[in-house]
Design a protein around this motif. Structure first.
Motif, PDB file in Angstrom:
ATOM      1  N   TRP A  18      44.759  32.694  44.330  1.00 17.78           N
ATOM      2  CA  TRP A  18      44.600  31.557  45.241  1.00 17.78           C
ATOM      3  C   TRP A  18      44.035  30.385  44.444  1.00 17.78           C
ATOM      4  O   TRP A  18      42.976  30.509  43.835  1.00 17.78           O
ATOM      5  N   ILE A  19      44.747  29.261  44.452  1.00 18.76           N
ATOM      6  CA  ILE A  19      44.289  28.048  43.772  1.00 18.76           C
ATOM      7  C   ILE A  19      44.371  26.912  44.781  1.00 18.76           C
ATOM      8  O   ILE A  19      45.375  26.780  45.491  1.00 18.76           O
ATOM      9  N   GLU A  20      43.324  26.084  44.832  1.00 18.91           N
ATOM     10  CA  GLU A  20      43.333  24.978  45.789  1.00 18.91           C
ATOM     11  C   GLU A  20      42.584  23.771  45.249  1.00 18.91           C
ATOM     12  O   GLU A  20      41.822  23.873  44.295  1.00 18.91           O
ATOM     13  N   GLY A  21      42.847  22.622  45.865  1.00 13.81           N
ATOM     14  CA  GLY A  21      42.040  21.445  45.646  1.00 13.81           C
ATOM     15  C   GLY A  21      42.527  20.437  44.623  1.00 13.81           C
ATOM     16  O   GLY A  21      43.694  20.395  44.248  1.00 13.81           O
ATOM     17  N   ALA A  22      41.566  19.641  44.158  1.00 16.91           N
ATOM     18  CA  ALA A  22      41.840  18.483  43.302  1.00 16.91           C
ATOM     19  C   ALA A  22      42.474  18.853  41.968  1.00 16.91           C
ATOM     20  O   ALA A  22      43.226  18.060  41.406  1.00 16.91           O
ATOM     21  N   ARG A  23      42.187  20.034  41.449  1.00 18.26           N
ATOM     22  CA  ARG A  23      42.802  20.437  40.181  1.00 18.26           C
ATOM     23  C   ARG A  23      44.316  20.487  40.306  1.00 18.26           C
ATOM     24  O   ARG A  23      45.037  20.142  39.382  1.00 18.26           O
ATOM     25  N   LEU A  24      44.802  20.956  41.450  1.00 21.02           N
ATOM     26  CA  LEU A  24      46.244  20.995  41.669  1.00 21.02           C
ATOM     27  C   LEU A  24      46.830  19.586  41.681  1.00 21.02           C
ATOM     28  O   LEU A  24      47.830  19.312  41.016  1.00 21.02           O
ATOM     29  N   THR A  25      46.204  18.713  42.433  1.00 20.21           N
ATOM     30  CA  THR A  25      46.688  17.342  42.530  1.00 20.21           C
ATOM     31  C   THR A  25      46.686  16.659  41.174  1.00 20.21           C
ATOM     32  O   THR A  25      47.645  15.967  40.817  1.00 20.21           O
ATOM     33  N   ALA A  26      45.648  16.862  40.388  1.00 22.35           N
ATOM     34  CA  ALA A  26      45.556  16.247  39.058  1.00 22.35           C
ATOM     35  C   ALA A  26      46.684  16.722  38.137  1.00 22.35           C
ATOM     36  O   ALA A  26      47.120  15.980  37.256  1.00 22.35           O
ATOM     37  N   ALA A  27      47.166  17.947  38.339  1.00 20.48           N
ATOM     38  CA  ALA A  27      48.253  18.482  37.512  1.00 20.48           C
ATOM     39  C   ALA A  27      49.623  18.124  38.085  1.00 20.48           C
ATOM     40  O   ALA A  27      50.650  18.506  37.528  1.00 20.48           O
ATOM     41  N   GLY A  28      49.659  17.392  39.208  1.00 19.52           N
ATOM     42  CA  GLY A  28      50.915  16.976  39.817  1.00 19.52           C
ATOM     43  C   GLY A  28      51.366  17.851  40.975  1.00 19.52           C
ATOM     44  O   GLY A  28      52.394  17.586  41.590  1.00 19.52           O
ATOM     45  N   PHE A  29      50.600  18.896  41.294  1.00 24.38           N
ATOM     46  CA  PHE A  29      50.960  19.827  42.356  1.00 24.38           C
ATOM     47  C   PHE A  29      50.361  19.369  43.680  1.00 24.38           C
ATOM     48  O   PHE A  29      49.455  19.997  44.223  1.00 24.38           O
ATOM     49  N   ALA A  30      50.892  18.284  44.211  1.00 27.52           N
ATOM     50  CA  ALA A  30      50.423  17.740  45.488  1.00 27.52           C
ATOM     51  C   ALA A  30      51.016  18.552  46.636  1.00 27.52           C
ATOM     52  O   ALA A  30      51.989  19.296  46.461  1.00 27.52           O
ATOM     53  N   HIS A  31      50.428  18.401  47.822  1.00 28.64           N
ATOM     54  CA  HIS A  31      50.925  19.078  49.022  1.00 28.64           C
ATOM     55  C   HIS A  31      52.433  18.845  49.157  1.00 28.64           C
ATOM     56  O   HIS A  31      52.918  17.737  48.991  1.00 28.64           O
ATOM     57  N   ALA A  32      53.181  19.909  49.431  1.00 33.46           N
ATOM     58  CA  ALA A  32      54.624  19.914  49.670  1.00 33.46           C
ATOM     59  C   ALA A  32      55.467  19.769  48.400  1.00 33.46           C
ATOM     60  O   ALA A  32      56.689  19.783  48.471  1.00 33.46           O
ATOM     61  N   ALA A  33      54.850  19.651  47.228  1.00 29.94           N
ATOM     62  CA  ALA A  33      55.621  19.597  45.978  1.00 29.94           C
ATOM     63  C   ALA A  33      56.301  20.944  45.761  1.00 29.94           C
ATOM     64  O   ALA A  33      55.752  21.990  46.069  1.00 29.94           O
ATOM     65  N   ARG A  34      57.492  20.913  45.207  1.00 27.93           N
ATOM     66  CA  ARG A  34      58.242  22.136  44.953  1.00 27.93           C
ATOM     67  C   ARG A  34      58.022  22.587  43.511  1.00 27.93           C
ATOM     68  O   ARG A  34      57.890  21.767  42.612  1.00 27.93           O
ATOM     69  N   TYR A  35      57.995  23.922  43.317  1.00 27.98           N
ATOM     70  CA  TYR A  35      57.773  24.470  41.981  1.00 27.98           C
ATOM     71  C   TYR A  35      58.456  25.819  41.839  1.00 27.98           C
ATOM     72  O   TYR A  35      58.816  26.466  42.824  1.00 27.98           O
ATOM     73  N   ASP A  36      58.644  26.232  40.592  1.00 23.48           N
ATOM     74  CA  ASP A  36      59.204  27.544  40.268  1.00 23.48           C
ATOM     75  C   ASP A  36      58.148  28.378  39.566  1.00 23.48           C
ATOM     76  O   ASP A  36      57.229  27.842  38.946  1.00 23.48           O
ATOM     77  N   VAL A  37      58.297  29.696  39.645  1.00 28.79           N
ATOM     78  CA  VAL A  37      57.388  30.644  39.001  1.00 28.79           C
ATOM     79  C   VAL A  37      58.172  31.458  37.985  1.00 28.79           C
ATOM     80  O   VAL A  37      59.242  31.985  38.300  1.00 28.79           O
ATOM     81  N   ALA A  38      57.647  31.543  36.761  1.00 31.12           N
ATOM     82  CA  ALA A  38      58.240  32.381  35.718  1.00 31.12           C
ATOM     83  C   ALA A  38      57.194  33.400  35.286  1.00 31.12           C
ATOM     84  O   ALA A  38      56.108  33.023  34.851  1.00 31.12           O
ATOM     85  N   TRP A  39      57.509  34.685  35.405  1.00 30.02           N
ATOM     86  CA  TRP A  39      56.585  35.771  35.059  1.00 30.02           C
ATOM     87  C   TRP A  39      56.842  36.249  33.642  1.00 30.02           C
ATOM     88  O   TRP A  39      57.969  36.231  33.159  1.00 30.02           O
ATOM     89  N   ASN A  40      55.774  36.701  32.964  1.00 28.79           N
ATOM     90  CA  ASN A  40      55.909  37.367  31.669  1.00 28.79           C
ATOM     91  C   ASN A  40      54.927  38.536  31.642  1.00 28.79           C
ATOM     92  O   ASN A  40      54.295  38.833  32.641  1.00 28.79           O
ATOM     93  N   ASP A  41      54.804  39.199  30.509  1.00 25.24           N
ATOM     94  CA  ASP A  41      53.957  40.402  30.425  1.00 25.24           C
ATOM     95  C   ASP A  41      52.476  40.144  30.662  1.00 25.24           C
ATOM     96  O   ASP A  41      51.752  41.032  31.101  1.00 25.24           O
ATOM     97  N   THR A  42      52.014  38.951  30.339  1.00 22.93           N
ATOM     98  CA  THR A  42      50.581  38.668  30.424  1.00 22.93           C
ATOM     99  C   THR A  42      50.210  37.690  31.531  1.00 22.93           C
ATOM    100  O   THR A  42      49.049  37.340  31.673  1.00 22.93           O
ATOM    101  N   GLY A  43      51.175  37.225  32.313  1.00 30.40           N
ATOM    102  CA  GLY A  43      50.849  36.281  33.368  1.00 30.40           C
ATOM    103  C   GLY A  43      52.070  35.588  33.925  1.00 30.40           C
ATOM    104  O   GLY A  43      53.148  36.167  34.011  1.00 30.40           O
ATOM    105  N   LEU A  44      51.884  34.317  34.268  1.00 26.33           N
ATOM    106  CA  LEU A  44      52.954  33.549  34.873  1.00 26.33           C
ATOM    107  C   LEU A  44      52.768  32.070  34.604  1.00 26.33           C
ATOM    108  O   LEU A  44      51.678  31.618  34.244  1.00 26.33           O
ATOM    109  N   ALA A  45      53.854  31.328  34.769  1.00 26.05           N
ATOM    110  CA  ALA A  45      53.824  29.878  34.604  1.00 26.05           C
ATOM    111  C   ALA A  45      54.437  29.242  35.845  1.00 26.05           C
ATOM    112  O   ALA A  45      55.475  29.687  36.327  1.00 26.05           O
ATOM    113  N   LEU A  46      53.777  28.223  36.357  1.00 21.02           N
ATOM    114  CA  LEU A  46      54.275  27.450  37.486  1.00 21.02           C
ATOM    115  C   LEU A  46      54.724  26.099  36.943  1.00 21.02           C
ATOM    116  O   LEU A  46      53.978  25.440  36.224  1.00 21.02           O
TER     117      LEU A  46
END
Length: 94
Positions: A18-46
């Motif tokens: 669960w991630i929320e708040g200003a850190r998301l907005t600062a990275a460009g992940f504003a409310h309703a923004a669309r994104y993709d998830v890529a998984w790997n052996d040690t984690g994931l990238a949004l």
């Protein structure tokens, strides 16, 4: 970068990131923004994408990303490190 605990989803331990708040907005992940998830052996990238399969939830004042499921549990850890970049977020085992 910050560390966050992997929580429980539907009473299943270690199955929710669960991630929320200003850190998301600062990275460009504003409310309703669309994104993709890529998984790997040690984690994931949004990555932000106009045609992304997922959308940032919450409100404009409090955007939320909630990632749940077996793949989160398969990481096999109780904490992850979250690193924010412009238009991307990297989540790795801590």
């Amino acid at each position: 970068m910050f560390l966050t605990k992997i929580g429980a989803a539907r009473r299943i331990p270690q199955s929710r990131i669960w991630i929320e708040g200003a850190r998301l907005t600062a990275a460009g992940f504003a409310h309703a923004a669309r994104y993709d998830v890529a998984w790997n052996d040690t984690g994931l990238a949004l990555t932000l994408s106009p045609t992304g399969a997922r959308r940032v939830a919450g409100t404009p004042e409090r955007p939320i990303i909630d990632i749940t499921g077996d793949k989160v549990r398969a990481l096999g850890c109780d904490r992850v490190s979250v690193e924010f970049s412009n238009n991307s977020i990297t989540i790795q085992k801590a």
